[in-house]
Design a protein around this motif. Structure first.
Motif, PDB file in Angstrom:
ATOM      1  N   ALA A 103       4.520 125.555  31.531  1.00  0.00           N
ATOM      2  CA  ALA A 103       4.895 126.823  30.908  1.00  0.00           C
ATOM      3  C   ALA A 103       6.228 126.690  30.177  1.00  0.00           C
ATOM      4  O   ALA A 103       7.016 125.764  30.419  1.00  0.00           O
ATOM      5  N   TYR A 104       6.484 127.645  29.293  1.00  0.00           N
ATOM      6  CA  TYR A 104       7.732 127.700  28.546  1.00  0.00           C
ATOM      7  C   TYR A 104       7.877 129.104  27.988  1.00  0.00           C
ATOM      8  O   TYR A 104       6.925 129.900  27.989  1.00  0.00           O
ATOM      9  N   VAL A 105       9.079 129.410  27.518  1.00  0.00           N
ATOM     10  CA  VAL A 105       9.357 130.711  26.917  1.00  0.00           C
ATOM     11  C   VAL A 105       9.549 130.513  25.417  1.00  0.00           C
ATOM     12  O   VAL A 105      10.418 129.746  24.994  1.00  0.00           O
ATOM     13  N   VAL A 106       8.730 131.179  24.623  1.00  0.00           N
ATOM     14  CA  VAL A 106       8.889 131.154  23.167  1.00  0.00           C
ATOM     15  C   VAL A 106       9.754 132.343  22.753  1.00  0.00           C
ATOM     16  O   VAL A 106       9.499 133.475  23.157  1.00  0.00           O
ATOM     17  N   VAL A 107      10.780 132.078  21.963  1.00  0.00           N
ATOM     18  CA  VAL A 107      11.591 133.158  21.381  1.00  0.00           C
ATOM     19  C   VAL A 107      11.416 133.089  19.869  1.00  0.00           C
ATOM     20  O   VAL A 107      11.613 132.044  19.251  1.00  0.00           O
TER      21      VAL A 107
ATOM     22  N   ARG B  69      -1.678 129.077  23.192  1.00  0.00           N
ATOM     23  CA  ARG B  69      -2.866 129.503  23.922  1.00  0.00           C
ATOM     24  C   ARG B  69      -2.941 128.812  25.279  1.00  0.00           C
ATOM     25  O   ARG B  69      -2.902 127.603  25.326  1.00  0.00           O
ATOM     26  N   PRO B  70      -3.113 129.589  26.384  1.00  0.00           N
ATOM     27  CA  PRO B  70      -2.986 131.043  26.436  1.00  0.00           C
ATOM     28  C   PRO B  70      -1.517 131.441  26.419  1.00  0.00           C
ATOM     29  O   PRO B  70      -0.635 130.587  26.400  1.00  0.00           O
ATOM     30  N   GLN B  71      -1.264 132.736  26.493  1.00  0.00           N
ATOM     31  CA  GLN B  71       0.104 133.243  26.497  1.00  0.00           C
ATOM     32  C   GLN B  71       0.079 134.688  26.964  1.00  0.00           C
ATOM     33  O   GLN B  71      -0.967 135.334  26.986  1.00  0.00           O
ATOM     34  N   VAL B  72       1.243 135.186  27.327  1.00  0.00           N
ATOM     35  CA  VAL B  72       1.433 136.625  27.483  1.00  0.00           C
ATOM     36  C   VAL B  72       2.636 137.000  26.621  1.00  0.00           C
ATOM     37  O   VAL B  72       3.556 136.209  26.432  1.00  0.00           O
ATOM     38  N   THR B  73       2.601 138.213  26.102  1.00  0.00           N
ATOM     39  CA  THR B  73       3.627 138.668  25.179  1.00  0.00           C
ATOM     40  C   THR B  73       4.401 139.829  25.784  1.00  0.00           C
ATOM     41  O   THR B  73       3.819 140.692  26.445  1.00  0.00           O
ATOM     42  N   VAL B  74       5.695 139.823  25.560  1.00  0.00           N
ATOM     43  CA  VAL B  74       6.526 140.966  25.924  1.00  0.00           C
ATOM     44  C   VAL B  74       6.456 141.953  24.766  1.00  0.00           C
ATOM     45  O   VAL B  74       6.786 141.609  23.619  1.00  0.00           O
TER      46      VAL B  74
ATOM     47  N   LEU C  51      -5.981 143.830  27.920  1.00  0.00           N
ATOM     48  CA  LEU C  51      -6.756 142.874  28.712  1.00  0.00           C
ATOM     49  C   LEU C  51      -6.039 141.537  28.849  1.00  0.00           C
ATOM     50  O   LEU C  51      -6.432 140.702  29.674  1.00  0.00           O
ATOM     51  N   LEU C  52      -4.995 141.322  28.043  1.00  0.00           N
ATOM     52  CA  LEU C  52      -4.281 140.045  28.040  1.00  0.00           C
ATOM     53  C   LEU C  52      -3.075 140.049  28.971  1.00  0.00           C
ATOM     54  O   LEU C  52      -2.226 139.154  28.898  1.00  0.00           O
ATOM     55  N   ASP C  53      -2.984 141.046  29.844  1.00  0.00           N
ATOM     56  CA  ASP C  53      -1.900 141.142  30.832  1.00  0.00           C
ATOM     57  C   ASP C  53      -0.509 141.013  30.211  1.00  0.00           C
ATOM     58  O   ASP C  53       0.337 140.251  30.697  1.00  0.00           O
ATOM     59  N   PRO C  54      -0.236 141.750  29.129  1.00  0.00           N
ATOM     60  CA  PRO C  54       1.103 141.650  28.527  1.00  0.00           C
ATOM     61  C   PRO C  54       2.159 142.241  29.451  1.00  0.00           C
ATOM     62  O   PRO C  54       1.855 142.992  30.384  1.00  0.00           O
ATOM     63  N   ILE C  55       3.401 141.899  29.183  1.00  0.00           N
ATOM     64  CA  ILE C  55       4.523 142.510  29.891  1.00  0.00           C
ATOM     65  C   ILE C  55       4.937 143.703  29.044  1.00  0.00           C
ATOM     66  O   ILE C  55       5.660 143.568  28.051  1.00  0.00           O
ATOM     67  N   ALA C  56       4.416 144.870  29.401  1.00  0.00           N
ATOM     68  CA  ALA C  56       4.580 146.076  28.585  1.00  0.00           C
ATOM     69  C   ALA C  56       5.844 146.824  29.020  1.00  0.00           C
ATOM     70  O   ALA C  56       5.892 147.395  30.107  1.00  0.00           O
ATOM     71  N   ILE C  57       6.839 146.818  28.163  1.00  0.00           N
ATOM     72  CA  ILE C  57       8.165 147.324  28.485  1.00  0.00           C
ATOM     73  C   ILE C  57       8.356 148.763  28.000  1.00  0.00           C
ATOM     74  O   ILE C  57       7.949 149.117  26.892  1.00  0.00           O
ATOM     75  N   ASP C  58       8.989 149.567  28.831  1.00  0.00           N
ATOM     76  CA  ASP C  58       9.446 150.899  28.416  1.00  0.00           C
ATOM     77  C   ASP C  58      10.881 150.735  27.932  1.00  0.00           C
ATOM     78  O   ASP C  58      11.814 150.580  28.724  1.00  0.00           O
ATOM     79  N   ARG C  59      11.065 150.745  26.629  1.00  0.00           N
ATOM     80  CA  ARG C  59      12.382 150.439  26.065  1.00  0.00           C
ATOM     81  C   ARG C  59      13.422 151.519  26.350  1.00  0.00           C
ATOM     82  O   ARG C  59      14.617 151.285  26.180  1.00  0.00           O
ATOM     83  N   SER C  60      12.963 152.684  26.798  1.00  0.00           N
ATOM     84  CA  SER C  60      13.924 153.735  27.145  1.00  0.00           C
ATOM     85  C   SER C  60      14.575 153.479  28.500  1.00  0.00           C
ATOM     86  O   SER C  60      15.604 154.063  28.823  1.00  0.00           O
ATOM     87  N   GLN C  61      13.962 152.604  29.298  1.00  0.00           N
ATOM     88  CA  GLN C  61      14.503 152.248  30.617  1.00  0.00           C
ATOM     89  C   GLN C  61      15.082 150.840  30.541  1.00  0.00           C
ATOM     90  O   GLN C  61      14.444 149.874  30.960  1.00  0.00           O
TER      91      GLN C  61
ATOM     92  N   LYS D 234       8.423 135.761  35.280  1.00  0.00           N
ATOM     93  CA  LYS D 234       8.489 134.600  36.166  1.00  0.00           C
ATOM     94  C   LYS D 234       7.142 134.338  36.824  1.00  0.00           C
ATOM     95  O   LYS D 234       6.723 133.186  36.978  1.00  0.00           O
ATOM     96  N   LYS D 235       6.433 135.405  37.179  1.00  0.00           N
ATOM     97  CA  LYS D 235       5.113 135.238  37.789  1.00  0.00           C
ATOM     98  C   LYS D 235       4.136 134.570  36.814  1.00  0.00           C
ATOM     99  O   LYS D 235       3.384 133.674  37.181  1.00  0.00           O
ATOM    100  N   ARG D 236       4.160 135.004  35.546  1.00  0.00           N
ATOM    101  CA  ARG D 236       3.272 134.391  34.546  1.00  0.00           C
ATOM    102  C   ARG D 236       3.623 132.916  34.354  1.00  0.00           C
ATOM    103  O   ARG D 236       2.746 132.061  34.265  1.00  0.00           O
ATOM    104  N   LEU D 237       4.920 132.632  34.284  1.00  0.00           N
ATOM    105  CA  LEU D 237       5.345 131.245  34.085  1.00  0.00           C
ATOM    106  C   LEU D 237       4.967 130.368  35.266  1.00  0.00           C
ATOM    107  O   LEU D 237       4.601 129.196  35.102  1.00  0.00           O
TER     108      LEU D 237
END
Length: 245
Positions: free
Chosen positions: A79-83, A100-105, A122-132, A145-148
């Protein structure tokens, strides 16, 4: 410099969306039906097959191609983190064909878009609430970290929102923090898709999107600030080299 849209560019974009929307509705519906029978990797492979059509159809209708430099820098295993910089809806579609595969923030509002957003969920993204803001960082580090740990790369847009061509924006440290906490490298990536598919624009402009992939940035024995500094230095240098910032 922003391009000026002509009637022809609007007509070409209209043709693109005439193919995009009907097929998305049909294909997303099939994915939603099939998803309970599939594990994550199988779901990812199925849901993102349509992205190849999106990119092909964009080339046919609007003359937008793509050229990739540094593809060999993507780790072959682990695994790795793409920025990556965030300019256009284009990267949402294309990057799922490159990593491939990946999850997106992403922002959680995207999951509410009928059909497209439902399939994206369905792709289990890390869906962020930007107000929090504080809760969002905690969510990123916990879920990321769990995905990685499951050997699934995570894609982050550290600018946080789409930044127009000609602007640099500010890069947050979430990517460096996540990579360090999981002990995986950071892979920097930039593109100039905003020149040809400007953010929130209906019109598209012919040309070739340039994608540059950098060498992995190691995290072992380093601090968040050191990792982040290397990441930002690479992103800024290469964005300027493409004259997009």
């Amino acid at each position: 410099m922003a391009k000026k849209a002509s009637l022809f560019s609007y007509l070409r974009a209209g043709l693109y969306y005439l193919g995009f929307y009907p097929l998305t509705i049909v294909y997303a519906s099939l994915c939603l039906i099939a998803s309970p029978m599939l594990n994550f990797r199988q779901r990812f492979a199925m849901v993102t097959q349509i992205n190849y059509f999106y990119i092909f159809w964009l080339k046919v209708c609007c003359g937008v191609g793509v050229n990739i430099q540094g593809r060999e820098n993507l780790p072959k295993e682990g695994a790795y983190v793409v920025v990556a910089n965030h300019q256009s809806e284009w990267e949402t579609l294309f990057l799922q064909t490159l990593v491939r595969p990946q999850v997106t923030v992403l922002k959680k509002e995207l999951l509410k878009i009928p059909f497209f957003g439902w399939a994206l969920g369905l792709l289990d993204p890390i869906a962020i609430d930007r107000s929090q803001r504080r809760g969002a960082l905690k969510q990123l580090l916990t879920e990321g970290k769990k995905r990685l740990e499951d050997d699934i790369p995570v894609i982050i847009f550290p600018q946080g929102t789409r930044v127009p061509v000609g602007k640099m924006g500010k890069f947050n440290k979430g990517g460096a923090m996540l990579a360090l906490s999981a002990g995986v490298p950071v892979v920097p990536m930039i593109h100039d898709a905003g020149v040809y598919w400007p953010g929130k624009s209906f019109a598209k402009f012919p040309g070739t999107v340039q994608v540059h992939v950098g060498e992995p940035i190691p995290v072992e024995g380093r601090t968040v600030d050191e990792i982040h500094a290397d990441m930002v230095a690479w992103l800024e240098e290469h964005m300027k080299s493409l004259e997009i910032a």
